[in-house]
Design a protein around this motif. Structure first.
Motif, PDB file in Angstrom:
ATOM      1  N   VAL B 126       0.841  -1.204   0.000  1.00 44.25           N
ATOM      2  CA  VAL B 126       0.000   0.000   0.000  1.00 44.25           C
ATOM      3  C   VAL B 126       0.867   1.241   0.000  1.00 44.25           C
ATOM      4  CG1 VAL B 126      -1.677   1.335   1.343  1.00 44.25           C
ATOM      5  CG2 VAL B 126      -1.949  -1.128   1.131  1.00 44.25           C
ATOM      6  N   VAL B 127       1.892   1.251   0.857  1.00 46.69           N
ATOM      7  CA  VAL B 127       2.751   2.428   0.974  1.00 46.69           C
ATOM      8  C   VAL B 127       3.486   2.687  -0.341  1.00 46.69           C
ATOM      9  CG1 VAL B 127       4.817   3.312   2.145  1.00 46.69           C
ATOM     10  CG2 VAL B 127       2.996   2.215   3.462  1.00 46.69           C
ATOM     11  N   SER B 128       3.884   1.606  -0.998  1.00 44.13           N
ATOM     12  CA  SER B 128       4.611   1.789  -2.264  1.00 44.13           C
ATOM     13  C   SER B 128       3.669   1.875  -3.463  1.00 44.13           C
ATOM     14  CB  SER B 128       5.594   0.638  -2.461  1.00 44.13           C
ATOM     15  OG  SER B 128       4.867  -0.583  -2.499  1.00 44.13           O
ATOM     16  N   HIS B 129       2.390   2.046  -3.222  1.00 43.83           N
ATOM     17  CA  HIS B 129       1.368   2.272  -4.250  1.00 43.83           C
ATOM     18  C   HIS B 129       1.218   1.109  -5.213  1.00 43.83           C
ATOM     19  CE1 HIS B 129       1.171   6.389  -2.807  1.00 43.83           C
ATOM     20  NE2 HIS B 129       2.507   6.480  -2.954  1.00 43.83           N
ATOM     21  N   GLU B 130       1.605  -0.097  -4.776  1.00 45.56           N
ATOM     22  CA  GLU B 130       1.435  -1.255  -5.670  1.00 45.56           C
ATOM     23  C   GLU B 130      -0.046  -1.596  -5.819  1.00 45.56           C
ATOM     24  OE1 GLU B 130       3.970  -4.742  -5.140  1.00 45.56           O
ATOM     25  OE2 GLU B 130       5.326  -3.490  -3.959  1.00 45.56           O
ATOM     26  N   ILE B 131      -0.788  -1.446  -4.723  1.00 46.05           N
ATOM     27  CA  ILE B 131      -2.221  -1.744  -4.758  1.00 46.05           C
ATOM     28  C   ILE B 131      -2.923  -0.815  -5.741  1.00 46.05           C
ATOM     29  CG2 ILE B 131      -4.318  -1.957  -3.349  1.00 46.05           C
ATOM     30  CD1 ILE B 131      -2.146  -3.939  -2.574  1.00 46.05           C
ATOM     31  N   THR B 137      -4.476  -0.734 -13.351  1.00 44.84           N
ATOM     32  CA  THR B 137      -4.353  -1.615 -14.518  1.00 44.84           C
ATOM     33  C   THR B 137      -5.539  -2.568 -14.653  1.00 44.84           C
ATOM     34  OG1 THR B 137      -3.046  -3.105 -13.171  1.00 44.84           O
ATOM     35  CG2 THR B 137      -1.841  -1.586 -14.598  1.00 44.84           C
ATOM     36  N   GLY B 138      -6.557  -2.400 -13.799  1.00 37.01           N
ATOM     37  CA  GLY B 138      -7.781  -3.196 -13.930  1.00 37.01           C
ATOM     38  C   GLY B 138      -7.717  -4.557 -13.271  1.00 37.01           C
ATOM     39  N   ILE B 139      -6.697  -4.775 -12.440  1.00 32.07           N
ATOM     40  CA  ILE B 139      -6.603  -6.059 -11.722  1.00 32.07           C
ATOM     41  C   ILE B 139      -7.224  -5.880 -10.344  1.00 32.07           C
ATOM     42  CG2 ILE B 139      -5.013  -7.770 -10.756  1.00 32.07           C
ATOM     43  CD1 ILE B 139      -3.048  -6.973 -12.977  1.00 32.07           C
ATOM     44  N   ASN B 140      -8.122  -6.797 -10.002  1.00 34.98           N
ATOM     45  CA  ASN B 140      -8.778  -6.727  -8.680  1.00 34.98           C
ATOM     46  C   ASN B 140      -7.761  -7.141  -7.620  1.00 34.98           C
ATOM     47  OD1 ASN B 140     -10.286  -7.053  -6.367  1.00 34.98           O
ATOM     48  ND2 ASN B 140     -12.064  -7.883  -7.445  1.00 34.98           N
ATOM     49  N   HIS B 221      -5.794  -6.003   8.048  1.00 36.73           N
ATOM     50  CA  HIS B 221      -4.965  -4.992   8.714  1.00 36.73           C
ATOM     51  C   HIS B 221      -3.835  -4.519   7.825  1.00 36.73           C
ATOM     52  CE1 HIS B 221      -6.855  -4.743  12.634  1.00 36.73           C
ATOM     53  NE2 HIS B 221      -7.058  -6.045  12.570  1.00 36.73           N
ATOM     54  N   GLY B 222      -3.316  -5.397   6.948  1.00 37.41           N
ATOM     55  CA  GLY B 222      -2.287  -4.957   6.017  1.00 37.41           C
ATOM     56  C   GLY B 222      -2.831  -3.911   5.056  1.00 37.41           C
ATOM     57  N   LEU B 223      -4.022  -4.108   4.592  1.00 35.70           N
ATOM     58  CA  LEU B 223      -4.620  -3.142   3.653  1.00 35.70           C
ATOM     59  C   LEU B 223      -5.149  -1.889   4.360  1.00 35.70           C
ATOM     60  CD1 LEU B 223      -6.529  -5.626   1.303  1.00 35.70           C
ATOM     61  CD2 LEU B 223      -4.431  -4.372   0.820  1.00 35.70           C
ATOM     62  N   GLN B 224      -5.191  -1.935   5.677  1.00 40.49           N
ATOM     63  CA  GLN B 224      -5.635  -0.768   6.439  1.00 40.49           C
ATOM     64  C   GLN B 224      -4.557   0.335   6.477  1.00 40.49           C
ATOM     65  OE1 GLN B 224      -9.030  -0.952   6.687  1.00 40.49           O
ATOM     66  NE2 GLN B 224      -8.937  -0.348   8.837  1.00 40.49           N
ATOM     67  N   VAL B 225      -3.316  -0.042   6.163  1.00 44.84           N
ATOM     68  CA  VAL B 225      -2.242   0.954   6.113  1.00 44.84           C
ATOM     69  C   VAL B 225      -2.590   1.961   5.009  1.00 44.84           C
ATOM     70  CG1 VAL B 225       0.202   1.317   5.613  1.00 44.84           C
ATOM     71  CG2 VAL B 225      -0.521  -0.669   6.958  1.00 44.84           C
ATOM     72  N   GLU B 226      -2.348   3.258   5.290  1.00 45.82           N
ATOM     73  CA  GLU B 226      -2.778   4.263   4.313  1.00 45.82           C
ATOM     74  C   GLU B 226      -1.608   4.853   3.524  1.00 45.82           C
ATOM     75  OE1 GLU B 226      -5.239   6.956   6.493  1.00 45.82           O
ATOM     76  OE2 GLU B 226      -6.936   5.559   6.503  1.00 45.82           O
ATOM     77  N   ARG B 227      -0.678   5.510   4.245  1.00 46.25           N
ATOM     78  CA  ARG B 227       0.376   6.152   3.453  1.00 46.25           C
ATOM     79  C   ARG B 227       1.767   6.075   4.094  1.00 46.25           C
ATOM     80  NH1 ARG B 227      -2.918   9.974   5.603  1.00 46.25           N
ATOM     81  NH2 ARG B 227      -4.180  10.078   3.733  1.00 46.25           N
TER      82      ARG B 227
END
Lengths: 364, 260
Positions: B126-131, B137-140, B221-227
């Motif tokens: 999340v922090v490195s904007h991979e999500i 790119t349209g990948i869920n 919780h991993g995806l709860q990280v914001e920035r």
């Protein structure tokens, strides 16, 4: 790149295949061990309660598990219907007159023992009822010795089996203690008709009788003392008269001189117009009365002594019985005070030897 | 009035978070069939997850289960024969290793190892904007990042639980040979007699549920990280704490259902 990551698919494949193989082996072994592919024969039994029975409980015969409880239901007639199965290889053990017995312990969870009928027969028909150890039919089979009863080898079950009668006895003892306590309460209130009440009443009556007897003895002794005092008074009077007479006879100037003197008493007796003679006659008469009184008194003393001799054994007997009654009463009260469960009951009484063995043995 | 306002706000926030978490779980479960039908895209992730969570944790699981089996056998064989209940050791082994400790200990180890790793990894993504890149790119990201990890962790937990049982029961057999030697056949016979399909089913259900809880909590919780990268360790800690709490609650509920 690590070898593990390079061959990740292979490593994970082995990991998964081994796990699946283990799972399959486990399930197959479980099925074989738990006889998923073998036939079981069904029977049923009726119990009064399902308290000691559980689904899955094993049925054992001489230490071998020969079956299991499958289902427990409560019937409309409030019987507990227990359906169980016997394994195919042990079906020949379920012969006619066989019965089952539930044995439980808190650690082992319990089991059902199969007791085989004494007469070797064909296995009983599947779906039949097998009587329980405590049922009427089971009791009859046992009384008629038509079944082979083996003792369970589980030490806890054995211990519990021995504890049950002890608990039953303790229960009985406690009930007796409660009954005794109530009886004592009633006895102390004077409302008891039981043996303790009777004993206390008897003891009370005996004490009252003893008091009455002692009062009677006191009264007799007092009366006797008064009579003896009266007798002693008479005897003292007589003795004093005799003493005076003797003194008069011993005095040379007294009675003898008076009697022998020509002018004395004899002469006077012979020559005084019977006046002295009459005096003497009066004196003799008085002496005769005194002697008669003394004789009567001595007779009374003799009679009283004889009475005392006669009454002595009875008085002693009464006193002895009173003493025994008091001793017994003390023992009963001691026993009541010492709870029989806690202090060992009524203490053994020490025998107090009597002065004679019985009334009949005494010579009187 | 201020306190009432604060309590109300806190309640609304908690309810919102709960609804969000439920929605997240529903979305993940909804994506599972789609992932399975289009497995090729995430199969490498799944394999690596099983490798990391399952294979690499095997040594830890084996050591712990051997130790527990040993302790149970030594304690049991020193005590139970005194009451004439030596065969109870088999029931105790099944209850402790298969039904209770196996699933929960495996899940705790997986949570400690893989739960923190997943939360940290997703937080970094999340922090490195991979999500964001996946989304653009349209990948869920749920289907391609979360679902493989969910399946991998759940499957690994199930397999590790199986290995835990094997090592625990085998280890106890080895120890038995030193204390009270019995034949392998007799030992397995006693174990299998004490083991029922209900025990096996309970153990399987627990391991699957625990694996799913571990994966869902960690990914959530991993995806709860914001920035900020400083949020990552916090997310990892939370994932472990919440994960363990949920595991214990789930274990109690399943055990309760077993006895009902």
């Amino acid at each position: 790149m690590k070898l593990r990551y390079r061959y990740a698919n292979q490593v994970v494949g082995v990991f998964v295949i081994v796990a699946i193989a283990l799972t399959v082996i486990l399930i197959v072994l479980l099925g074989v061990n738990q006889r998923w592919f073998r036939r079981n024969y069904e029977y049923y039994a009726r119990f009064d309660t399902a308290r000691d029975v559980a689904v899955g409980m094993s049925i054992t015969f001489r230490g071998f598990t020969v079956g299991r409880v499958r289902e427990i239901t409560l019937t409309e007639t409030n019987d507990v219907h227990v359906r169980f199965t016997i394994q195919e290889e042990y079906i020949d053990k379920v012969t006619r007159d066989s019965l089952i017995q539930v044995v439980t312990n808190p650690l082992g969870g319990g089991q059902i023992l199969l007791h085989q009928g004494r007469e070797p027969t064909e296995p009983i028909e599947e779906g039949s009822q097998i009587p329980t150890h405590d049922s009427e039919q089971g009791l009859r089979l046992r009384e008629e010795d038509r079944v082979i009863i083996l003792r369970d080898t589980d030490p806890i079950a054995q211990a519990l089996g021995q504890i049950d009668p002890i608990l039953a006895n303790v229960d009985k003892v406690l009930l007796n203690v409660v009954g005794l306590t109530e009886e004592i309460d009633l006895a102390f209130r004077g409302e008891s008709v039981g043996p303790v009440g009777a004993a206390l009443t008897s003891f009370e009556r005996a004490v009252a009788d003893l008091q009455h007897t002692v009062a009677g003895v006191n009264r007799v002794v007092n009366e006797t003392t008064i009579q003896i005092d009266s007798l002693l008074g008479d005897v003292q009077l007589i003795a004093r008269n005799l003493e005076q007479t003797s003194a008069a006879l011993a005095d040379p100037t007294g009675l003898v001189k008076t009697l022998l003197d020509p002018s004395g008493s004899i002469a006077t007796l012979l020559d005084d117009d019977n006046r002295l003679f009459e005096d003497i006659t009066l004196i003799i008469a008085s002496l005769e009365r005194s002697i008669a009184g003394l004789d009567e008194s001595l007779t009374q003393v003799a009679e009283f002594t004889a009475y005392l001799n006669t009454a002595q054994p009875q008085i002693l007997s009464l006193l002895e019985e009173g003493r025994q009654t008091i001793t017994t009463g003390q023992a009963v009260l001691q026993g009541i005070r010492n709870n029989p469960l806690i202090r060992g009951g009524i203490p053994e009484a020490r025998e107090q030897p009597t002065t004679f063995r019985s009334v009949r043995d005494e010579e009187f | 009035m201020h306190h009432v306002e604060r309590i109300g706000a806190s309640t609304i926030t908690r309810v919102d978070r709960f609804i969000y978490a439920v929605g997240y779980v529903v979305e993940v479960l909804r994506q599972v069939p789609r992932f399975l039908t289009h497995r090729r895209t995430g199969s490498r992730v799944l394999t690596m997850q099983v490798l990391f969570t399952g294979v690499e944790a095997l040594s830890v699981i084996a050591t712990i289960s051997l130790g527990i089996g040993t302790v149970i056998v030594i304690q049991g064989l020193s005590l139970l024969p005194q009451f004439g209940q030596g065969r109870l050791i088999y029931s105790i082994l099944i209850i402790v290793i298969t039904r209770e400790l196996g699933p929960i200990l495996t899940a705790l180890i997986v949570t400690a190892r893989s739960g923190t790793a997943i939360a940290t990894e997703l937080g970094n993504m999340v922090v490195s904007h991979e999500i964001e890149a996946y989304s653009i790119t349209g990948i869920n990201p749920i289907r391609h990042i979360v679902v493989p990890r969910l399946i991998g962790v759940t499957f690994s937990t199930f397999l590790l639980n199986l290995y835990f049982n094997v090592f625990g029961l085998l280890g106890s057999f080895v120890v038995t040979q030193f204390v009270n030697p019995v034949s392998l056949q007799e030992y397995w016979s006693g174990l299998l007699e004490a083991l029922s399909m209900t025990d096996v089913a309970s153990s399987i259900v627990k391991s699957l549920v625990f694996g799913a809880i571990t994966a869902l909590v960690a990914t959530f919780h991993g995806l709860q990280v914001e920035r900020s990268s400083t949020e990552i360790p916090v997310a990892a800690i939370r994932s472990v704490g919440r994960g363990i709490t949920l595991l214990i609650v789930a274990n109690a509920l399943i055990t309760l259902a077993y006895y009902l």
